[in-house]
Design a protein around this motif. Structure first.
Motif, mmCIF file in Angstrom:
data_model
loop_
_atom_site.group_PDB
_atom_site.id
_atom_site.type_symbol
_atom_site.label_atom_id
_atom_site.label_comp_id
_atom_site.label_asym_id
_atom_site.label_seq_id
_atom_site.Cartn_x
_atom_site.Cartn_y
_atom_site.Cartn_z
ATOM 1 N N LEU A 31 0.840 -1.203 0.000
ATOM 2 C CA LEU A 31 0.000 0.000 0.000
ATOM 3 C C LEU A 31 0.871 1.248 0.000
ATOM 4 C CD1 LEU A 31 -2.888 1.107 0.165
ATOM 5 C CD2 LEU A 31 -2.669 1.106 2.641
ATOM 6 N N GLN A 101 -1.369 -2.732 -6.280
ATOM 7 C CA GLN A 101 -2.083 -1.693 -5.545
ATOM 8 C C GLN A 101 -1.916 -0.321 -6.179
ATOM 9 O OE1 GLN A 101 -2.394 -1.873 -1.317
ATOM 10 N NE2 GLN A 101 -1.306 -3.805 -1.241
ATOM 11 N N TYR A 104 -4.969 0.244 -8.141
ATOM 12 C CA TYR A 104 -6.175 0.508 -7.344
ATOM 13 C C TYR A 104 -6.154 1.925 -6.787
ATOM 14 C CZ TYR A 104 -6.266 -4.596 -7.438
ATOM 15 O OH TYR A 104 -6.259 -5.893 -7.832
ATOM 16 N N TRP A 147 -8.645 -3.242 -2.163
ATOM 17 C CA TRP A 147 -7.562 -3.603 -1.254
ATOM 18 C C TRP A 147 -7.848 -4.963 -0.615
ATOM 19 C CZ3 TRP A 147 -6.644 -4.224 4.041
ATOM 20 C CH2 TRP A 147 -5.316 -4.060 4.440
ATOM 21 N N GLU A 150 -7.056 -7.613 -3.068
ATOM 22 C CA GLU A 150 -5.614 -7.778 -3.152
ATOM 23 C C GLU A 150 -5.117 -8.603 -1.974
ATOM 24 O OE1 GLU A 150 -3.339 -7.508 -5.118
ATOM 25 O OE2 GLU A 150 -1.546 -7.546 -3.872
#
Lengths: 222, 218
Positions: A31, A101, A104, A147, A150
């Protein structure tokens, strides 16, 4: 048939612990790096965009096995620096997750991006300040469902750890099957543990998303 | 083995990697498309679809392969003793669960009006689904299908854990384990091969889908 569960409980727990640790670490490192990559991709110049595209293409285009073996064998051979296998695994999963990520976070930033950036600038904030105080806090709330996805796929790919010599949940299963000659029940139990952990975590994240979501965001996303 | 041999040896794994991935991809469409429509239009049994999706999306592919190959293969050597069958079986079922979700999103994207319109000119429910919805849903889901295909190419490397299938990953591990124990060329080249196999087709599917979407006015 299932006596091995109590007999080998410490192994199963130890394996589960490593699986959980690596997943959580990987998903948070991912992240952090993914957010930086997303910001770089939106605001950066051509060179930065190119580097980020290559990074993402490598980590999204090759299997986790190849990445683990590259990190575990190829890199130490070329650089002559011995690397701790645990550290390598933690890093590989973090870097791998960052590749996914980035997409995203970028999508989430773009959903709220344009007018709010202008609004932030017009109140006298700098771009970085607007990003930090206005855009990212919202982007992180929008990104929760992707998330969570993921998180699930990262948990599943950590099963590859068993084949680079680390003791995760699959290694525990392999060892138990080896000793007891019980095969099918072992994999049923191991599969059930993964399923319970992933389903439970997904439920938790769904609750958090509902609690934290921006009012009216469903209309914006349509 | 020298450099050229290594590269030729690894490239010979491409057909197997492709056939595992493509067969599972097609199996995934065959499973996912009906499931998505069942989930969308048959509320009484949708919990079965949900359970199926949860199970196959919540268990690692490696564990599923070990379970079916070594676990069930012990009792049912036919068909689960066959590595190729088990690999395509596991990846196909997993892909079906993923694709069902992709198609469900597409069904929502195409919209309910078309179903109602088709039924109002006298189509039955399943006629409307087959002749009106399915062609549009397939177009609508091309970006998702592209990444699902890429995912399958990568996941086909997991078949190394059950052994016996000489695809790209298995071959690169072999090269690591035989003299001269090269750990550089095989893995670097394997990574390149996988990227080449995933990237262009996923990109092409995405472009084709966008063009087609514009053409039919979605």
């Amino acid at each position: 048939m299932f006596e091995f569960v109590s007999q080998f409980a410490p192994w199963i727990l130890q394996g589960l612990l490593l699986t959980v640790e690596i997943t959580l670490f990987g998903v948070f490192l991912g992240l952090g790096i993914g957010t930086l990559l997303a910001i770089g991709d939106i605001y950066g110049n051509k060179v930065a965009k190119g580097v980020i595209a290559v990074y993402v293409e490598f980590f999204r285009g090759s299997p986790i096995f190849v990445q683990l073996f590259l990190a575990q064998y190829t890199v130490p051979t070329i650089t002559h620096i011995p690397i701790d296998p645990y550290l390598t695994a933690f890093l590989v999963f973090g870097l791998n997750s960052a590749g996914y990520q980035k997409g995203y976070v970028k999508g989430a930033i773009e959903t709220i991006f344009e007018d709010q950036m202008d609004a932030g600038l017009s109140t006298g904030m700098s771009r970085a300040q607007t990003l930090r105080h206005v855009i990212l806090p919202q982007a992180f709330r929008i990104v929760i469902p992707s998330w969570t996805n993921e998180f699930c796929s990262l948990t599943k790919s950590t099963a590859a750890l068993a084949y680079v010599g680390l003791f995760d949940l699959v290694s525990a299963g392999k060892s138990i099957a080896h000793i007891t000659y019980v095969v099918l029940p072992v994999w049923l139990v191991i599969g059930a543990i993964y399923l319970a952990w992933i389903t439970g975590f997904t439920k938790l994240m769904d609750i958090i998303y509902e609690k934290k979501k921006i009012p009216g965001i469903d209309l914006l996303m349509q | 083995m020298d450099f050229t041999h290594t590269i030729i040896f690894l490239s010979e794994g491409v057909p197997l990697t492709l056939s595992i991935s493509i067969i599972s991809f097609l199996a995934g469409i065959a499973i996912g498309l009906p499931l998505a429509f069942i989930r969308a239009y048959e509320n009484e049994v949708s919990f079965v679809v949900d359970a199926y999706e949860k199970i196959f999306r919540g268990i690692p592919e490696i564990v599923l392969m070990l379970l079916f190959f070594f676990g069930l293969g012990l009792y049912f050597p036919f068909p689960f003793g066959n590595a190729f069958f088990t690999a395509a079986f596991v990846l196909g079922l997993r892909s079906g669960a993923n694709q069902s979700q992709i198609f469900r999103g597409a069904i929502r994207g195409v919209g309910d009006e078309q179903m109602i319109a088709a039924q109002s000119i006298g189509c039955s429910k399943w006629q409307a689904i087959w002749h009106v919805m399915v062609p549009q849903v397939l177009t609508f889901s091309t970006p998702g299908l592209g990444s699902e295909y890429a995912l399958l190419i990568k996941d086909s490397s997991y078949v190394w854990v059950i052994g016996g299938l000489a695809e790209i990953m298995t071959r690169s591990i072999w090269l690591k384990n035989v003299p001269p124990y090269d750990v550089v060329t095989p893995f670097v080249f394997a990574a390149l091969l996988y990227i080449v196999l995933t990237f262009p087709i996923a990109l092409w599917l995405d472009r084709w889908g966008n063009k087609r979407k514009k053409k039919i006015g979605l």
